[in-house]
Design a protein around this motif. Structure first.
Motif, mmCIF file in Angstrom:
data_model
loop_
_atom_site.group_PDB
_atom_site.id
_atom_site.type_symbol
_atom_site.label_atom_id
_atom_site.label_comp_id
_atom_site.label_asym_id
_atom_site.label_seq_id
_atom_site.Cartn_x
_atom_site.Cartn_y
_atom_site.Cartn_z
ATOM 1 N N ILE A 13 0.890 -1.157 0.000
ATOM 2 C CA ILE A 13 0.000 0.000 0.000
ATOM 3 C C ILE A 13 0.924 1.202 0.000
ATOM 4 C CG2 ILE A 13 -1.755 1.296 1.280
ATOM 5 C CD1 ILE A 13 -2.406 -1.378 2.753
ATOM 6 N N ALA A 14 0.687 2.149 -0.893
ATOM 7 C CA ALA A 14 1.535 3.343 -0.931
ATOM 8 C C ALA A 14 0.679 4.567 -1.186
ATOM 9 C CB ALA A 14 2.599 3.217 -2.015
ATOM 10 N N ALA A 15 0.932 5.614 -0.410
ATOM 11 C CA ALA A 15 0.273 6.897 -0.641
ATOM 12 C C ALA A 15 0.893 7.531 -1.881
ATOM 13 C CB ALA A 15 0.449 7.804 0.577
ATOM 14 N N PRO A 16 0.129 8.314 -2.628
ATOM 15 C CA PRO A 16 0.645 8.899 -3.867
ATOM 16 C C PRO A 16 1.925 9.721 -3.696
ATOM 17 C CG PRO A 16 -1.716 9.265 -3.675
ATOM 18 C CD PRO A 16 -1.272 8.654 -2.384
ATOM 19 N N ALA A 21 4.127 4.078 3.189
ATOM 20 C CA ALA A 21 4.318 2.831 2.445
ATOM 21 C C ALA A 21 4.114 1.683 3.421
ATOM 22 C CB ALA A 21 5.716 2.770 1.841
ATOM 23 N N ILE A 22 3.265 0.749 3.043
ATOM 24 C CA ILE A 22 2.960 -0.408 3.882
ATOM 25 C C ILE A 22 3.193 -1.642 3.025
ATOM 26 C CG2 ILE A 22 1.206 -1.575 5.259
ATOM 27 C CD1 ILE A 22 -0.200 1.234 5.435
ATOM 28 N N ALA A 23 3.962 -2.579 3.551
ATOM 29 C CA ALA A 23 4.283 -3.785 2.784
ATOM 30 C C ALA A 23 4.466 -4.967 3.724
ATOM 31 C CB ALA A 23 5.564 -3.572 1.972
ATOM 32 N N MET A 24 4.269 -6.130 3.184
ATOM 33 C CA MET A 24 4.563 -7.337 3.953
ATOM 34 C C MET A 24 6.081 -7.442 4.093
ATOM 35 S SD MET A 24 1.620 -8.401 4.714
ATOM 36 C CE MET A 24 2.118 -9.890 5.561
ATOM 37 N N ALA A 25 6.528 -7.726 5.285
ATOM 38 C CA ALA A 25 7.957 -7.873 5.545
ATOM 39 C C ALA A 25 8.438 -9.209 4.989
ATOM 40 C CB ALA A 25 8.221 -7.813 7.046
ATOM 41 N N ASP A 26 9.720 -9.272 4.679
ATOM 42 C CA ASP A 26 10.291 -10.552 4.278
ATOM 43 C C ASP A 26 10.093 -11.544 5.412
ATOM 44 O OD1 ASP A 26 11.149 -9.516 1.861
ATOM 45 O OD2 ASP A 26 13.158 -9.046 2.613
ATOM 46 N N GLY A 115 7.299 5.834 6.426
ATOM 47 C CA GLY A 115 7.005 7.130 5.837
ATOM 48 C C GLY A 115 6.591 8.125 6.907
ATOM 49 N N ARG A 116 6.530 9.392 6.521
ATOM 50 C CA ARG A 116 6.238 10.425 7.520
ATOM 51 C C ARG A 116 4.837 10.274 8.125
ATOM 52 N NH1 ARG A 116 5.685 13.626 2.818
ATOM 53 N NH2 ARG A 116 3.582 14.485 2.695
ATOM 54 N N ASP A 117 3.923 9.548 7.459
ATOM 55 C CA ASP A 117 2.580 9.318 7.991
ATOM 56 C C ASP A 117 2.416 7.925 8.613
ATOM 57 O OD1 ASP A 117 1.629 11.853 7.385
ATOM 58 O OD2 ASP A 117 0.943 11.269 5.383
ATOM 59 N N ASP A 156 10.475 7.077 11.391
ATOM 60 C CA ASP A 156 9.275 6.909 10.571
ATOM 61 C C ASP A 156 9.157 5.482 10.031
ATOM 62 O OD1 ASP A 156 8.546 9.604 10.873
ATOM 63 O OD2 ASP A 156 9.831 10.208 9.212
ATOM 64 N N SER A 157 9.616 4.518 10.811
ATOM 65 C CA SER A 157 9.615 3.128 10.355
ATOM 66 C C SER A 157 9.219 2.193 11.498
ATOM 67 C CB SER A 157 10.998 2.749 9.823
ATOM 68 O OG SER A 157 11.031 1.406 9.434
ATOM 69 N N PHE A 158 8.145 1.428 11.260
ATOM 70 C CA PHE A 158 7.632 0.485 12.247
ATOM 71 C C PHE A 158 7.476 -0.884 11.598
ATOM 72 C CE2 PHE A 158 6.148 4.661 13.416
ATOM 73 C CZ PHE A 158 6.225 4.697 14.805
ATOM 74 N N ARG A 159 7.481 -1.897 12.437
ATOM 75 C CA ARG A 159 7.183 -3.249 11.981
ATOM 76 C C ARG A 159 6.160 -3.832 12.939
ATOM 77 N NH1 ARG A 159 10.661 -7.844 9.452
ATOM 78 N NH2 ARG A 159 9.422 -9.688 9.939
ATOM 79 N N ILE A 160 5.126 -4.414 12.367
ATOM 80 C CA ILE A 160 4.105 -5.109 13.139
ATOM 81 C C ILE A 160 4.342 -6.601 12.970
ATOM 82 C CG2 ILE A 160 1.637 -5.649 13.266
ATOM 83 C CD1 ILE A 160 1.091 -2.838 12.134
#
Length: 185
Positions: A13-16, A21-26, A115-117, A156-160
């Motif tokens: 998922i990415a904002a324009p 930016a949201i992605a599945m982690a390796d 990302g900043r958001d 600006d970087s998190f992992r769930i």
């Protein structure tokens, strides 16, 4: 036979404007380690990374990550191909230092939110004050109704880390938050 479920693998998922930016982690090897305080140093040697002693602490080196989630509880993460070597190292340690090491690799998946958001997207369903969460820390919390481990990797970087059975739910909320952020709602 254990069947893997990774329906979201490769999803993004990415904002324009790249504010989110949201992605599945390796995928990685994950262990839950329970060990008494006097065995922490030896367990760190077996893992190849010193284990943090403070709850919420995180240590990392060489692709390995150790998270202290409780007074005698750690989550250990490493590259997939290191699982057997780590199991052997902890099996050798067991004779001297009793502990519980459980492979939870198939139970969980990782989602990276950057990302900043990123904090704004997480605030949509997480009750933590993310401004107070230090970079290089981790905590068990909830995201809507799902239990997660939240790792702050950078400003600006998190992992769930979330159980696979809740991954679709968490992803859907992040997707909705991403749309609202993009629309400036």
């Amino acid at each position: 036979m254990l069947q893997e479920y990774r329906r979201l693998e490769g999803s993004r998922i990415a904002a324009p404007d790249s504010a989110l930016a949201i992605a599945m982690a390796d995928d990685c090897t994950r262990f839950s380690l329970r060990i008494a305080e006097e065995g922490i140093a030896q367990a760190g040697k077996a893992f190849g990374v010193a284990l943090p002693k403070q709850i919420g602490g995180m240590t990392a080196a060489g692709g390995r990550l150790a998270l202290c989630l409780g007074p005698d509880e750690w989550q250990l993460m490493a590259p997939l191909d290191e699982r057997d070597a780590l199991e052997a190292a902890f099996a050798a340690l067991y004779a001297k230092v009793p502990h519980s090491l459980v492979d939870i690799s198939h139970r969980e998946v990782g989602i990276v939110v950057e990302g900043r958001d990123a904090a704004l997207a997480l605030r949509s369903a997480c009750p933590l004050d993310l401004d107070e969460m230090a970079v290089g820390s981790a905590t068990r919390t909830i995201f809507d109704k799902a239990q997660i481990v939240l790792i702050r990797q950078g400003q600006d970087s998190f992992r769930i880390e979330v159980w696979q059975s809740f991954a679709d739910h968490v992803w859907g909320i992040l997707q909705a938050a991403g749309r609202e952020i993009a629309l400036e709602i």
